[in-house]
Design a protein around this motif. Sequence first.
Motif, PDB file in Angstrom:
ATOM      1  N   ARG A  20       0.805  -1.268   0.002  1.00  0.00           N
ATOM      2  CA  ARG A  20      -0.269  -0.155  -0.041  1.00  0.00           C
ATOM      3  C   ARG A  20       0.827   0.906  -0.055  1.00  0.00           C
ATOM      4  O   ARG A  20       0.322   2.346   0.538  1.00  0.00           O
ATOM      5  CB  ARG A  20      -0.875   0.079   1.165  1.00  0.00           C
ATOM      6  N   SER A  47       3.142   1.963   1.813  1.00  0.00           N
ATOM      7  CA  SER A  47       3.549   2.485   3.170  1.00  0.00           C
ATOM      8  C   SER A  47       3.863   1.752   4.382  1.00  0.00           C
ATOM      9  O   SER A  47       4.204   2.241   5.136  1.00  0.00           O
ATOM     10  CB  SER A  47       2.317   3.542   3.633  1.00  0.00           C
ATOM     11  N   SER A  48       3.245   0.485   4.197  1.00  0.00           N
ATOM     12  CA  SER A  48       3.486  -0.385   5.226  1.00  0.00           C
ATOM     13  C   SER A  48       4.527  -1.581   4.751  1.00  0.00           C
ATOM     14  O   SER A  48       4.396  -2.004   3.789  1.00  0.00           O
ATOM     15  CB  SER A  48       2.198  -1.173   5.680  1.00  0.00           C
ATOM     16  N   PHE A  49       5.171  -2.026   6.020  1.00  0.00           N
ATOM     17  CA  PHE A  49       6.208  -3.278   5.631  1.00  0.00           C
ATOM     18  C   PHE A  49       5.609  -4.389   5.938  1.00  0.00           C
ATOM     19  O   PHE A  49       5.686  -4.610   7.234  1.00  0.00           O
ATOM     20  CB  PHE A  49       7.388  -2.754   6.425  1.00  0.00           C
ATOM     21  N   ASP A  50       4.727  -5.305   5.143  1.00  0.00           N
ATOM     22  CA  ASP A  50       3.994  -6.423   5.721  1.00  0.00           C
ATOM     23  C   ASP A  50       4.706  -7.708   5.494  1.00  0.00           C
ATOM     24  O   ASP A  50       4.349  -8.509   6.286  1.00  0.00           O
ATOM     25  CB  ASP A  50       2.985  -6.573   4.803  1.00  0.00           C
ATOM     26  N   TRP A  52       8.816  -9.260   6.211  1.00  0.00           N
ATOM     27  CA  TRP A  52      10.238  -8.961   6.429  1.00  0.00           C
ATOM     28  C   TRP A  52      11.002 -10.313   6.550  1.00  0.00           C
ATOM     29  O   TRP A  52      10.693 -11.432   6.549  1.00  0.00           O
ATOM     30  CB  TRP A  52      10.288  -8.552   7.957  1.00  0.00           C
ATOM     31  N   GLY A  53      12.452 -10.050   6.054  1.00  0.00           N
ATOM     32  CA  GLY A  53      13.363 -10.882   6.190  1.00  0.00           C
ATOM     33  C   GLY A  53      13.411 -11.093   7.764  1.00  0.00           C
ATOM     34  O   GLY A  53      13.186 -10.296   8.494  1.00  0.00           O
ATOM     35  N   ASN A 107       1.367   3.477  11.164  1.00  0.00           N
ATOM     36  CA  ASN A 107       1.190   1.758  11.368  1.00  0.00           C
ATOM     37  C   ASN A 107       1.650   1.700  12.629  1.00  0.00           C
ATOM     38  O   ASN A 107       2.677   2.245  13.316  1.00  0.00           O
ATOM     39  CB  ASN A 107       2.155   1.168  10.298  1.00  0.00           C
ATOM     40  N   TYR A 148       3.829  -1.709  14.656  1.00  0.00           N
ATOM     41  CA  TYR A 148       4.588  -3.225  14.608  1.00  0.00           C
ATOM     42  C   TYR A 148       4.819  -3.618  16.007  1.00  0.00           C
ATOM     43  O   TYR A 148       4.825  -2.961  16.823  1.00  0.00           O
ATOM     44  CB  TYR A 148       5.723  -2.694  13.987  1.00  0.00           C
ATOM     45  N   LEU A 174       3.954  -6.481  11.189  1.00  0.00           N
ATOM     46  CA  LEU A 174       2.828  -5.367  11.074  1.00  0.00           C
ATOM     47  C   LEU A 174       1.538  -5.834  11.676  1.00  0.00           C
ATOM     48  O   LEU A 174       0.948  -6.882  11.338  1.00  0.00           O
ATOM     49  CB  LEU A 174       2.394  -5.056   9.681  1.00  0.00           C
ATOM     50  N   GLU A 201      -4.258  -5.590  10.356  1.00  0.00           N
ATOM     51  CA  GLU A 201      -3.717  -6.368   9.356  1.00  0.00           C
ATOM     52  C   GLU A 201      -4.297  -7.813   9.476  1.00  0.00           C
ATOM     53  O   GLU A 201      -4.730  -8.424  10.694  1.00  0.00           O
ATOM     54  CB  GLU A 201      -2.221  -6.568   9.702  1.00  0.00           C
ATOM     55  N   GLN A 232       4.813   4.150  13.400  1.00  0.00           N
ATOM     56  CA  GLN A 232       5.572   4.324  12.029  1.00  0.00           C
ATOM     57  C   GLN A 232       4.593   5.071  11.454  1.00  0.00           C
ATOM     58  O   GLN A 232       3.599   4.957  11.077  1.00  0.00           O
ATOM     59  CB  GLN A 232       6.066   3.014  11.117  1.00  0.00           C
ATOM     60  N   TYR A 276       3.903   7.387   7.655  1.00  0.00           N
ATOM     61  CA  TYR A 276       4.048   7.420   6.386  1.00  0.00           C
ATOM     62  C   TYR A 276       3.620   8.624   5.685  1.00  0.00           C
ATOM     63  O   TYR A 276       3.236   8.581   4.587  1.00  0.00           O
ATOM     64  CB  TYR A 276       3.721   6.023   5.678  1.00  0.00           C
ATOM     65  N   PHE A 284      10.160   7.771   5.869  1.00  0.00           N
ATOM     66  CA  PHE A 284       9.361   7.081   6.815  1.00  0.00           C
ATOM     67  C   PHE A 284      10.204   7.257   8.023  1.00  0.00           C
ATOM     68  O   PHE A 284      11.321   6.840   8.140  1.00  0.00           O
ATOM     69  CB  PHE A 284       9.153   5.760   6.538  1.00  0.00           C
TER      70      PHE A 284
END
Lengths: 117, 106
Positions: free
Chosen positions: A100, A102-105, A107-108, B34, B36, B46, B55, B89, B91, B96
């Motif tokens: 979107r 804007s979001s980090f959904d 991750w490594g 957001n 986390y 998230l 989410e 966070q 945006y 960011f």
Amino acid sequence: QVQLQESGPGLVKPSETLSVICSVSGGSITSSYWSWIRQPPGKGLEWIGYSYYRGSTNYNPSLKSRVTISVDTSKNQFSLKLNSVTAADTAIYYCARVMRGSSFDYWGQGTLVTVSS
Amino acid sequence: DIQMTQSPSSLSASVGDRITITCQASQDISNYLNWYQQKPGKAPKLLIYDASKLETGVPSRFSGSGSGTDFTFTISSLQPEDIATYYCQQYDSLPFTFGPGTKVDI
């Protein structure tokens, strides 16, 4: 299910270039923006930048002069290069998918890179 | 850059407690926020996007609210698996930026 896996050198000497690769599986790298975020040990999160496969990038101004993020569609990977590193660049480096815009959904698991001689 | 602050920096609560974390932006960011969760030794996850949207797959005991400069994150009934550090966070504008985190203990 998208999965990301970082691979990096573990140890980099001061003034050299840090290089980390993120391999993406379970989805195409052409479908999203991709980002790097870092976390010094025991500290908070810092966004480094993002890239799209067509070449558009955006970097944190605090690192912009030293950072390059690029996407390799043939390998479904993206990479981070940070040059002229110092001890202050010691951190866990995470790759992440940007959703979107804007979001980090996804991750490594992160890779610790230590800058030391 | 937009600066994000969080309070408290840490808290200790009991299983079943309702806990609330606040996040404040240095300027109006509308609902562009957001949340986390980061467990020790793991990558962040998230939980909440657009300030209040859960989410997919995240338990309903987690919720978020707020707009403008002031936001809250709530766990309605704290569970042992919720031990983690929580980050907000923004945006609204690049770069960011994240808050400094709130460590939650039992």
